[in-house]
Scaffold this active site. Structure first.
Site, PDB file in Angstrom:
ATOM      1  N   GLY A   1       0.797  -1.222   0.000  1.00 10.30           N
ATOM      2  CA  GLY A   1       0.000   0.000   0.000  1.00 10.30           C
ATOM      3  C   GLY A   1       0.834   1.277   0.000  1.00 10.30           C
ATOM      4  N   HIS A   2       0.156   2.403  -0.080  1.00  8.71           N
ATOM      5  CA  HIS A   2       0.823   3.708  -0.150  1.00  8.71           C
ATOM      6  C   HIS A   2       1.565   4.011   1.142  1.00  8.71           C
ATOM      7  CE1 HIS A   2      -3.098   4.468   1.689  1.00  8.71           C
ATOM      8  NE2 HIS A   2      -2.573   5.526   2.254  1.00  8.71           N
TER       9      HIS A   2
END
Lengths: 366, 366, 366
Positions: C261-262
């Protein structure tokens, strides 16, 4: 391109403090923010006191309501009431990533019967099939393919390598991250005679004679329907329906590597986080949030406003509004109690054994 | 294109009732079926009494054995003994989705040493490497790449953006959904000295001194072998073997986002549902069904005819014919009992504590 | 191309036994190894006595230290101290798979401002954006796209259909398997008012009034930074950061269908196995091994040298060096005890019920 700090405050609908004429060229974490040699500033995101500790004096920052800009020796600040919402406005105003010049790249293969809206941009090696309609302002990046008869609304942003099959319809402002597949065939097979799986579903685990079986394909004649403001994550997959369409409601966002099976109906304003899987023919209500790696069995109904914690596995219907967790998923409060009890379980087993001995002694004594 | 209701009955090997001359243009859910303005009918799929409730009079329907067409005022009906099997035949006869005109698209890059079978269709921007052989009647959609020396049998349907590496062999009637990757390199690494993972596997969790370690790649020299009638889902990945080939038996179907590691051997007529993962070197028997999100550890044997419920995690060998569930997976009946007991566990803990107090009181009294 | 057995022994830094002049054309499992009609040998991989049982006489084999080549009637052998490490060297020396002729394919669309290093190879239909820099010796296969301003180091191997977004930087010797997506937008949304998820995180499951809510996007301005010697598996996805970059340390390897994920920070020399998911903003230390299907919640810290068994779900911080298992993950020894106790749980429940009855009888008697 720069904007002034005063303009930024206005864009965020937030309060300006200090020098509104500072020219903002970007945003950064506090330790990397500050004045650039060209006189512009990168505004620091310092919306909790902990983040603000590393602010350097003389710069500009976004602070949360209640924080004091004077305490950090800033030249200017924007005071925001809801920091994450301010982040949305800030990052939108600074994002230049998906800029594509309008027009059709000379290498694109577009069927003569397809209609591309005004101002749309189509990248290299894009393939668009017959009778496709793309709305105005769409941006379609390299290597995208869109199958016959699909309809995409206005202002879509379809990233590189996305596969959209035939007969897919989408509303306005669709965003599809790279590699996603919308409209693959459903995973639907049948055996000529009753299969072991059918038998076990009926008997909950008991099976008669094991027979040879092979799988006959049920073809997918339905399409996929996406509402407005839908976003699909990188390498996610949405299968087409068997007869009716698989559908995703307006405002619903899918993260990366999410799997949505055939005939599934997902409501509005849902969040399906990374690696969530929803098996065929299940129905998900509105405003449902499924955290990462959740799974939903086939033919299940998950009610409106359900929230499921990470890696919850949902085997049965869930009433509206429930907060669930675990595998199999139960109410979150129950699961928290269960998890505590499970951690104590080896000790509990020992205590039970001890108690059995004690009671035997008591009985012998008695 | 239309067929008559009588022809449909014949294609489904089922019994006709009423007007066999009705012209059928498609299939639909009961509420959307019926007569079109052009005089054709969309046949209603109403194979349970519940579905049949919304039938409109004058149309045509597929009904299950035992349902009475006269009761629904239909003009015609086809009575099928096994409804899902009828769905397979019906949807196959109506599916026009993957129609591609034979021939090689002018943008395709095909190595001169590759052989493409008679009647095959090759879409835009397809890349086919040296010594590849594609059987007759294959349909290869846009943006597919096939590596050197791979061999694909007759009548393959390879959807857009599929990646087939070098040295992959497949039998006849292969179907690959968009974005699948067949023949990526295996995930196989070794540390110069014994790694923490190797130590823990031996000691079941205890570890000596922690050492710096880096990973040296074991290259994948083996290929991938697929039998006849194999289907691979969208964005699924099958790694090549280290020395021998990774293999998938005839008739086996993989759903979307399935991961098959290097050296894995999957038998015949299996179903691997969405997001299943099988780690390196494991062996899966024939007719095995792994429901969505199941995981299989590396170097495990799963026997013939095993059925695993959703999200089962298989860490140890499973004997043939067993039905399993849970994480870690156990017999389904056992897991159902365990799940019931776990739900009662917080109450059980309270009862145990209460009982301990009671016994202490008894002892003091005694 | 062949090498002699003596050269192979030297390449593996291992001991030669017997005839070093044998010409080696490949490697094979013992039952398929041996002399070919052209006089070359395929060397048998027989590094345990069990594998060696099927060796045929007169051939050549890799054996482990302590095995006696004379016992198998071999013509020659290479005796290796650490068999898996020898496999790495052997397979590397025999792998000819990714050979690509240097140069740019005429169909590639490369922006004039992009810089491609000396000796690099660029395949058909590759799209490279403005200001991209690719190091010397890189091999970029068909259908790859690389976004504006990205920088890839020397000797990269980027397989077919990989999507690299804008502003991605990678060190030397990057390997990306087909279909991987590096630099998709993060999955980061905010509701104008406090959302149900925020409320539940604070209250651990209790929620007030349910409100309508829609999701406002937080754009991803950060990039992705990959160190040296990073490998990314097929169809894996790495999202860009919101402000700072998502980063993967040198020497770290990701398997297929992994989701990062970010804002996630992964350390050096980690292994993230198939279908692992790491939610936004979590930090993973150095030398961490997450087995297949592990999940890490957002904003979690996993310390250096942590090893997590298959399908572990990590909801809380994990101290350095810990070995964990289960969902939710706990110490591996604890989880093994818990799993044993859970299998006995239905019996334990029966025993507790029995004991309660006994104690009641004792009390009545007392």
């Amino acid at each position: 391109m720069t904007i002034t700090l005063a303009e930024l405050a206005q864009a965020l609908d937030a309060r300006l403090w200090g020098d509104g004429s500072l020219r903002v060229s970007g945003a950064a974490e506090p330790s990397e923010a500050g004045l650039a040699p060209d006189g512009t500033v990168r505004v620091a995101l310092a919306m909790t006191p902990a983040y603000a500790e590393t602010l350097s004096p003389g710069g500009a920052a976004l602070l949360a309501e209640g924080m004091d800009p004077a305490a950090y020796d800033l030249a200017g600040a924007v005071i925001v009431p809801r920091p994450r919402l301010a982040m949305a406005a800030l990052t939108r105003s600074l994002d230049r990533a998906a800029d594509m010049a309008p027009g059709v790249h000379p290498t694109a293969v577009i069927h003569p019967s397809a209609q591309i809206g005004a101002g749309a941009a189509t990248g290299p090696f894009v393939v668009i099939g017959p009778e496709v309609r793309i709305g105005p302002g769409a941006r379609i990046a390299a290597h995208v393919s869109i199958g016959a008869g699909s309809v995409i609304g206005a202002d879509a942003l379809i990233h590189a390598g996305v596969r959209i099959g035939h007969g897919v319809t989408a509303g306005d402002r669709l965003i599809v991250q790279p590699g996603a597949v919308i409209g693959a065939d459903g995973f639907s097979f049948v055996t000529p005679d009753t299969s072991g799986v059918e038998e076990i579903r009926r008997t909950l685990g008991t099976r008669g004679e094991i027979r040879d079986q092979h799988w006959v394909r049920i073809h997918s004649l339905g399409g996929v329907e996406l509402g407005d403001d839908v976003e699909i994550g990188a390498n996610s997959t949405i299968d087409r329906g068997t007869i009716r369409a698989t559908s995703i409601g307006s405002g619903t966002k899918l993260d990366n590597l999410v799997h949505v099976g055939h005939n599934v109906q997902v409501g509005r304003d849902c969040l399906l986080c990374g690696q969530v899987g929803i098996a065929g023919s299940s129905q998900i209500g509105d405003r449902v949030v499924l955290a990462g790696q959740c799974g939903v069995s086939d033919n299940i109904r998950v009610g409106d406003d359900v929230i499921a914690g990470g890696a919850s596995k949902i085997f049965t219907n869930v009433p509206a509004g429930r907060v669930i967790l675990g595998a199999p998923a139960t109410r979150m409060e129950t699961q928290v109690e269960i998890n505590k009890a499970i951690r104590r379980l080896p000790r509990m087993a020992a205590q039970l054994a001890e108690l059995q001995k004690t009671v035997i002694r008591l009985m012998q004594k008695g």
